[in-house]
Enzyme design. Structure first.
Site, mmCIF file in Angstrom:
data_model
loop_
_atom_site.group_PDB
_atom_site.id
_atom_site.type_symbol
_atom_site.label_atom_id
_atom_site.label_comp_id
_atom_site.label_asym_id
_atom_site.label_seq_id
_atom_site.Cartn_x
_atom_site.Cartn_y
_atom_site.Cartn_z
ATOM 1 N N GLY A 70 65.321 46.910 7.176
ATOM 2 C CA GLY A 70 64.586 44.843 6.819
ATOM 3 C C GLY A 70 63.113 44.881 6.933
ATOM 4 O O GLY A 70 62.734 45.959 7.202
ATOM 5 N N ASP A 71 62.624 43.849 7.066
ATOM 6 C CA ASP A 71 61.092 43.854 6.910
ATOM 7 C C ASP A 71 60.600 44.782 6.762
ATOM 8 O O ASP A 71 59.198 45.267 6.470
ATOM 9 C CB ASP A 71 60.802 44.655 8.762
ATOM 10 C CG ASP A 71 61.578 43.577 9.912
ATOM 11 O OD1 ASP A 71 61.828 42.582 9.964
ATOM 12 O OD2 ASP A 71 62.639 44.183 10.453
ATOM 13 N N ALA A 116 51.251 49.835 2.110
ATOM 14 C CA ALA A 116 50.046 51.226 1.689
ATOM 15 C C ALA A 116 48.834 51.563 2.785
ATOM 16 O O ALA A 116 48.479 52.500 2.982
ATOM 17 C CB ALA A 116 49.787 51.967 0.445
ATOM 18 N N LYS A 169 60.052 42.202 1.397
ATOM 19 C CA LYS A 169 60.994 42.168 0.029
ATOM 20 C C LYS A 169 59.998 40.860 -0.840
ATOM 21 O O LYS A 169 60.630 40.554 -1.911
ATOM 22 C CB LYS A 169 62.107 41.945 0.271
ATOM 23 C CG LYS A 169 62.762 43.558 0.892
ATOM 24 C CD LYS A 169 64.611 43.475 0.778
ATOM 25 C CE LYS A 169 64.762 42.516 2.591
ATOM 26 N NZ LYS A 169 64.555 43.066 3.182
ATOM 27 N N ALA A 223 67.255 36.658 8.086
ATOM 28 C CA ALA A 223 65.783 37.318 7.503
ATOM 29 C C ALA A 223 65.480 36.468 7.306
ATOM 30 O O ALA A 223 65.291 35.203 8.039
ATOM 31 C CB ALA A 223 66.891 36.991 5.146
ATOM 32 N N GLY A 224 64.212 36.907 7.420
ATOM 33 C CA GLY A 224 62.755 36.248 7.618
ATOM 34 C C GLY A 224 61.491 36.951 6.495
ATOM 35 O O GLY A 224 61.354 38.128 6.527
ATOM 36 N N HIS A 225 62.002 35.883 4.527
ATOM 37 C CA HIS A 225 60.886 36.705 3.999
ATOM 38 C C HIS A 225 59.407 36.074 4.000
ATOM 39 O O HIS A 225 59.614 34.888 3.049
ATOM 40 C CB HIS A 225 61.801 36.418 2.738
ATOM 41 C CG HIS A 225 62.925 37.502 2.717
ATOM 42 N ND1 HIS A 225 63.456 37.726 1.500
ATOM 43 C CD2 HIS A 225 63.347 37.831 3.547
ATOM 44 C CE1 HIS A 225 65.114 38.431 1.829
ATOM 45 N NE2 HIS A 225 64.105 38.808 2.591
ATOM 46 N N GLY A 271 48.452 44.857 0.872
ATOM 47 C CA GLY A 271 48.072 43.945 1.143
ATOM 48 C C GLY A 271 48.507 42.644 1.343
ATOM 49 O O GLY A 271 49.438 43.301 0.415
ATOM 50 N N PRO A 280 58.097 42.824 18.912
ATOM 51 C CA PRO A 280 57.498 43.923 18.242
ATOM 52 C C PRO A 280 58.571 44.915 17.774
ATOM 53 O O PRO A 280 59.266 45.116 18.206
ATOM 54 C CB PRO A 280 57.238 44.738 19.288
ATOM 55 C CG PRO A 280 57.982 43.969 20.075
ATOM 56 C CD PRO A 280 57.985 42.025 20.269
ATOM 57 N N THR A 329 61.177 37.040 11.867
ATOM 58 C CA THR A 329 62.344 36.300 12.338
ATOM 59 C C THR A 329 62.017 35.275 14.582
ATOM 60 O O THR A 329 62.228 34.818 14.406
ATOM 61 C CB THR A 329 63.670 36.794 12.250
ATOM 62 O OG1 THR A 329 63.737 36.634 10.523
ATOM 63 C CG2 THR A 329 65.077 35.423 12.817
ATOM 64 N N GLN A 365 67.829 41.934 4.800
ATOM 65 C CA GLN A 365 68.284 43.030 5.982
ATOM 66 C C GLN A 365 67.614 44.440 4.806
ATOM 67 O O GLN A 365 66.824 44.243 4.297
ATOM 68 C CB GLN A 365 68.807 43.158 6.215
ATOM 69 C CG GLN A 365 69.581 42.006 7.442
ATOM 70 C CD GLN A 365 70.254 40.575 7.109
ATOM 71 O OE1 GLN A 365 71.107 40.573 6.108
ATOM 72 N NE2 GLN A 365 69.543 39.374 7.284
#
Length: 420
Positions: free
Chosen positions: A11-12, A329, A15, A38-40, A411, A301, A297, A221
């Site tokens: 996840g993370d 990247a 997406k 989920a946290g988009h 970015g 850390p 979410t 996820q």
């Protein structure tokens, strides 16, 4: 046809931005699993927005957004999110649709999640405490309340029945927290939910596809958190892989065309569970700092490490990935040396396969080193402007995992994507 965007790690992977980038090319964006865990993260103009339940295409006025039956839905979270989206001038009642087979997360699911996690002591799995696990347990246990039930005159008695069942379980946990405030918010949110577009999801999406509409299925996820193929038991409660699209939306396997897998240029993980390439040194801390690695979410850390190609190749295999999108990247811009894990040393034997139970074996990652590109990649618009070292790093990954990287995100901005 239907294309899929999903995560290839824990996840993370970023997406939300990627779905937002591709959304203008599609008529429908559909979430097929997961819930408010989920946290988009998206950027609308210069404002940061984190979506937990609503598909990431919501800010595109002419795009239909569907919450599919494979999702577990928290009405309180949904209402708050709809209010946020509406503040940007988006009419959610026009372009947000919810499958009537979608399972609801109740206040007692959240209480059970918290009680269960507290009871585990040192064996905590790192749950987000959003009620996801208990909601999916009621689904497989055939006790769940679904969105379509809201329109039934017997809804209240259904709710009371499951509420009493949950209370017995909470009593066994000696859970005494007052959740009356949660219930008050829940019933208020239900009234709002009833005003939204509740549809027969599988007919809705298949009829649109039959009429030539393009669908993008959005995963939550990551593949290494899949209930079957992830690092069990430190996993989520749903199928996060491409197979989950079929039973999470009600579409046939042959309808799936492209599977776009999203991976960071390195690795992160939130919460407990195995993480072979995790760095407990200054390099890991530097990755966290530069990458702002804190959960969208939970705010926790994230654990950081080098990219794990053994796990990544496994994820590409089980998903049938046709294209890879590499994110963050730019976080590697200042590193003199980069490493990629090409195999595991498991109890003295070198292996390039993900073991059955990572928690039962001692895994030591075996690395290949690369020269860092030591340049600012955030301004790059074209692949031709990438350094030779950056190309070398990506080329090796492509050859190892057997899938081509077609896009590199350099970015957080919507326009910061290099097409290869």
């Amino acid at each position: 046809m239907i294309d899929v965007i999903l995560g290839l790690q824990w996840g993370d992977e970023g997406k939300g931005k990627i779905v937002d980038y591709f959304a203008p090319n599609y008529d429908i964006i559909a979430r097929f699993q997961g819930g408010p865990n989920a946290g988009h993260t998206l950027y609308v103009g210069d404002k940061k927005v984190v979506l937990h339940q609503i598909p990431s295409g919501i800010f595109h006025q002419n795009t239909i957004n569907l919450i599919g039956n494979g999702v577990v839905l928290d009405p309180v979270t949904l209402k708050k999110e709809c209010d946020t989206v509406a503040s940007f001038g988006i009419d959610v009642k026009k372009n947000l649709f919810i499958s009537e087979r979608t399972n609801l997360i109740l206040p007692t699911h959240r209480a059970l999640d918290k009680a269960s996690e507290l009871s585990k002591g040192d064996g905590k799995i790192g749950s987000t405490l959003k009620g996801i696990g208990p909601a999916y347990m009621d689904k497989t246990g055939r006790n769940a309340i679904r969105v379509g039930d809201l329109l039934d005159k017997n809804f209240t008695s259904q709710y009371i029945k499951i509420r009493l069942k949950h209370q017995k379980l909470l009593d066994n946990f000696h859970f005494n927290e007052d959740i009356s405030q949660w219930e008050e918010e829940f019933f208020e949110a239900l009234e709002f939910l009833r005003t939204l577009n509740i549809v027969n999801g599988e007919y809705f999406i298949n009829n649109h596809m039959a009429n030539g509409k393009k669908v993008l299925a959005e995963g939550a996820q990551g593949s290494m958190l899949d209930i079957d193929f992830g690092t069990f038991p430190f996993v989520t409660s749903s199928n996060t892989i491409s197979a989950g699209v079929c039973n999470g939306l009600g579409v046939a396997p042959q309808k799936i065309k492209e599977v776009l897998g999203v991976t960071k240029a390195y690795c992160t993980r939130v919460g407990g569970g195995p993480f072979p390439t995790e760095l407990h040194d200054a390099t890991g801390e530097e990755l966290r700092k530069i990458g702002s690695e804190f959960g969208a979410t939970t705010g926790r850390p994230r654990r950081c490490g080098w990219i794990d190609l053994v796990a990544l190749k496994f994820a590409c295999m089980i998903n049938g990935v046709t294209q890879v999108v590499m994110t963050k990247a730019d976080v590697l811009d200042t590193f003199e040396e980069l490493k990629v894990c090409t195999s595991y040393n498991i109890n003295g034997t070198e292996k390039a396969e993900v073991p059955f139970q990572m928690t039962r074996v001692n895994i030591e990652p075996i690395y290949k080193s690369f020269k860092g590109w030591n340049s600012d990649s955030t301004k790059i618009k074209e692949a031709s402007a990438m350094t030779a070292d950056m190309h070398t790093y990506i080329k090796f990954i492509n050859e190892y995992i057997g899938a081509p990287t077609r896009y590199v995100s350099n970015g957080p901005g919507r326009e910061q994507i290099i097409r290869l």
